[in-house]
Design a protein around this motif. Sequence first.
Motif, mmCIF file in Angstrom:
data_model
loop_
_atom_site.group_PDB
_atom_site.id
_atom_site.type_symbol
_atom_site.label_atom_id
_atom_site.label_comp_id
_atom_site.label_asym_id
_atom_site.label_seq_id
_atom_site.Cartn_x
_atom_site.Cartn_y
_atom_site.Cartn_z
ATOM 1 N N UNK A 180 -28.585 23.405 0.440
ATOM 2 C CA UNK A 180 -27.526 22.810 -0.367
ATOM 3 C C UNK A 180 -27.089 23.732 -1.493
ATOM 4 N N UNK A 181 -27.920 24.738 -1.816
ATOM 5 C CA UNK A 181 -27.574 25.650 -2.901
ATOM 6 C C UNK A 181 -26.484 26.629 -2.512
ATOM 7 N N UNK A 182 -26.129 26.701 -1.266
ATOM 8 C CA UNK A 182 -25.123 27.659 -0.831
ATOM 9 C C UNK A 182 -24.182 27.013 0.176
ATOM 10 N N UNK A 183 -22.929 27.469 0.202
ATOM 11 C CA UNK A 183 -21.977 26.891 1.156
ATOM 12 C C UNK A 183 -22.315 27.274 2.584
ATOM 13 N N UNK A 184 -22.023 26.391 3.521
ATOM 14 C CA UNK A 184 -22.290 26.627 4.934
ATOM 15 C C UNK A 184 -20.955 26.700 5.656
ATOM 16 N N UNK A 185 -20.670 27.825 6.274
ATOM 17 C CA UNK A 185 -19.412 27.959 6.999
ATOM 18 C C UNK A 185 -19.382 26.989 8.175
ATOM 19 N N UNK A 186 -18.252 26.334 8.363
ATOM 20 C CA UNK A 186 -18.098 25.421 9.485
ATOM 21 C C UNK A 186 -17.897 26.237 10.754
ATOM 22 N N UNK A 187 -18.600 25.926 11.835
ATOM 23 C CA UNK A 187 -18.424 26.668 13.098
ATOM 24 C C UNK A 187 -16.975 26.652 13.553
ATOM 25 N N UNK A 209 -2.231 32.019 8.432
ATOM 26 C CA UNK A 209 -2.888 33.322 8.381
ATOM 27 C C UNK A 209 -4.237 33.168 7.705
ATOM 28 N N UNK A 210 -5.108 34.133 7.924
ATOM 29 C CA UNK A 210 -6.428 34.134 7.294
ATOM 30 C C UNK A 210 -6.687 35.519 6.711
ATOM 31 N N UNK A 211 -6.117 35.765 5.533
ATOM 32 C CA UNK A 211 -6.238 37.063 4.874
ATOM 33 C C UNK A 211 -6.989 36.870 3.561
ATOM 34 N N UNK A 212 -8.076 37.599 3.387
ATOM 35 C CA UNK A 212 -8.854 37.510 2.160
ATOM 36 C C UNK A 212 -8.044 38.044 0.977
ATOM 37 N N UNK A 238 8.726 28.294 11.917
ATOM 38 C CA UNK A 238 9.558 29.444 11.555
ATOM 39 C C UNK A 238 9.801 29.553 10.063
ATOM 40 N N UNK A 239 9.575 28.475 9.309
ATOM 41 C CA UNK A 239 9.975 28.488 7.906
ATOM 42 C C UNK A 239 8.892 28.341 6.870
ATOM 43 N N UNK A 240 7.636 28.125 7.276
ATOM 44 C CA UNK A 240 6.545 27.977 6.304
ATOM 45 C C UNK A 240 5.352 28.813 6.758
ATOM 46 N N UNK A 241 4.742 29.534 5.811
ATOM 47 C CA UNK A 241 3.560 30.350 6.106
ATOM 48 C C UNK A 241 2.427 29.930 5.180
ATOM 49 N N UNK A 242 1.256 29.706 5.743
ATOM 50 C CA UNK A 242 0.066 29.388 4.959
ATOM 51 C C UNK A 242 -0.944 30.518 5.083
ATOM 52 N N UNK A 243 -1.639 30.807 3.986
ATOM 53 C CA UNK A 243 -2.742 31.769 4.050
ATOM 54 C C UNK A 243 -4.006 31.109 3.519
ATOM 55 N N UNK A 244 -5.083 31.235 4.275
ATOM 56 C CA UNK A 244 -6.390 30.741 3.846
ATOM 57 C C UNK A 244 -7.218 31.946 3.443
ATOM 58 N N UNK A 245 -7.479 32.097 2.149
ATOM 59 C CA UNK A 245 -8.255 33.269 1.724
ATOM 60 C C UNK A 245 -9.718 32.953 1.431
ATOM 61 N N UNK A 246 -10.117 31.704 1.671
ATOM 62 C CA UNK A 246 -11.534 31.338 1.617
ATOM 63 C C UNK A 246 -11.785 30.327 2.726
ATOM 64 N N UNK A 247 -12.521 30.729 3.778
ATOM 65 C CA UNK A 247 -12.734 29.825 4.914
ATOM 66 C C UNK A 247 -13.366 28.501 4.498
ATOM 67 N N UNK A 293 -16.698 19.439 1.135
ATOM 68 C CA UNK A 293 -15.901 20.432 1.851
ATOM 69 C C UNK A 293 -15.064 21.235 0.876
ATOM 70 N N UNK A 294 -14.918 22.542 1.122
ATOM 71 C CA UNK A 294 -14.238 23.408 0.155
ATOM 72 C C UNK A 294 -13.512 24.544 0.866
ATOM 73 N N UNK A 295 -12.295 24.824 0.403
ATOM 74 C CA UNK A 295 -11.546 25.964 0.918
ATOM 75 C C UNK A 295 -10.549 26.403 -0.145
ATOM 76 N N UNK A 296 -9.995 27.608 0.016
ATOM 77 C CA UNK A 296 -8.957 28.120 -0.890
ATOM 78 C C UNK A 296 -7.767 28.535 -0.024
#
Length: 388
Positions: free
Chosen positions: A108-115, A139-142, A333-342, A360-363
């Motif tokens: 619990x002390x650290x985040x666990x990436x979802x498979x 997109x998934x760009x850090x 065609x008109x909206x772009x999302x970027x996830x920089x924290x999985x 649950x947490x993401x950026x």
Amino acid sequence: MTIDEIKKLIKAGNVEEANAAMDKLEEENKQLFEEKKLEGVENKALENKKPEEVIELKKVEKVEDVKNNAKTSYENVFAKILMGRDLDLQDKLKFEEVNNAAYTHQVANQPILIPETTMAGILSLIEEQHPFYGEIRKLNVRGNLTIKQHVSVDAGDAAFVDEGTPATDEKNTFAEITLTGFELAKLVRVSFKLEAMSIPEFISYIQVEIADRVGRTLGNAVFNGTGVKQPKGLLTVLSAQSGTPQVVTTTEVTYQDLTALRSKIASQFAPGIKFYAQSATIWNTLANIVDGNKRPIFIREVVDGGVGTIFGVPVVEDDGVPAGEVVLGNPAAGVVQNTNEPFSIQTERSVVDRETRYQGYTVLDWAVTYTQAFAHLKVTAAAGGTGE
């Protein structure tokens, strides 16, 4: 090379290199083997084997460890951690491999990436419940990501020219948008009864729980996000334009309003457009609009994820659109999302409350890149009305 270094090679999957290193230690291993036999430490099952055979046997065991680790499903490890079950050695190695962090007893002390497979299921559920958000480009760009937003074509439209006369260069105006990232966190509380579930049942359950809670937030914000501590939504962007060219305002939705709405979509974005509205708006308003000949313009026909069509364009239910209003557009065609924290999860068990809390947490962040791909039918109160 030391034994610990060889183990690191094995853990990394470099079996051949590890075996070569073990060969170099063969003489030393022979000597240790004899010493252990004399001291009575070595397993009796090895006493009838030659030192060379024992070394080869250990090599095979190490190779099998690597193979077993590769077969270990991270999805199962993920479920075991969330359910509070013990992990065996291979589970711990798989956890370290995916999360790039040493396993500790208090996960619990650290985040666990979802498979990836679990996350794909979550996204699929969100897309079903909130189809507009599901179709935006992701997109998934850090880190920060800068993209271009097309504003206008200032010069250079096609024109007839005399022979030998060069065509005028097209001049476009672009604005730069930097996607930085907004934190999205959701808390899910579940009772200890989950521990009695099988892993497949638990994975299905947690997917639904996360998709329901996170999906509502994303599905609403992609339309109505203010841009303050959250991404800016499509309708916020359209209403902020000078003269609001992509907005049709009305007090009661009519046939003429819908044709005006359709006229605002640039031709290049027409393939892929859909009408988006809440279920009540579709069935109480759109389904009852008629043309000049009193014929309904809404055709009940399930197509491309929609419940019917208007002007041949699919009509899709989406609760993120404000009540009574309609959005027409091409989100892909008109909206772009970027996830920089999985997306990751942290857990906390409460014995007193007999429940496990999942955070649950993401950026992420998104931006409207082409406003010409959208049109908004905004309904306002009639003059002299209460507005209620």
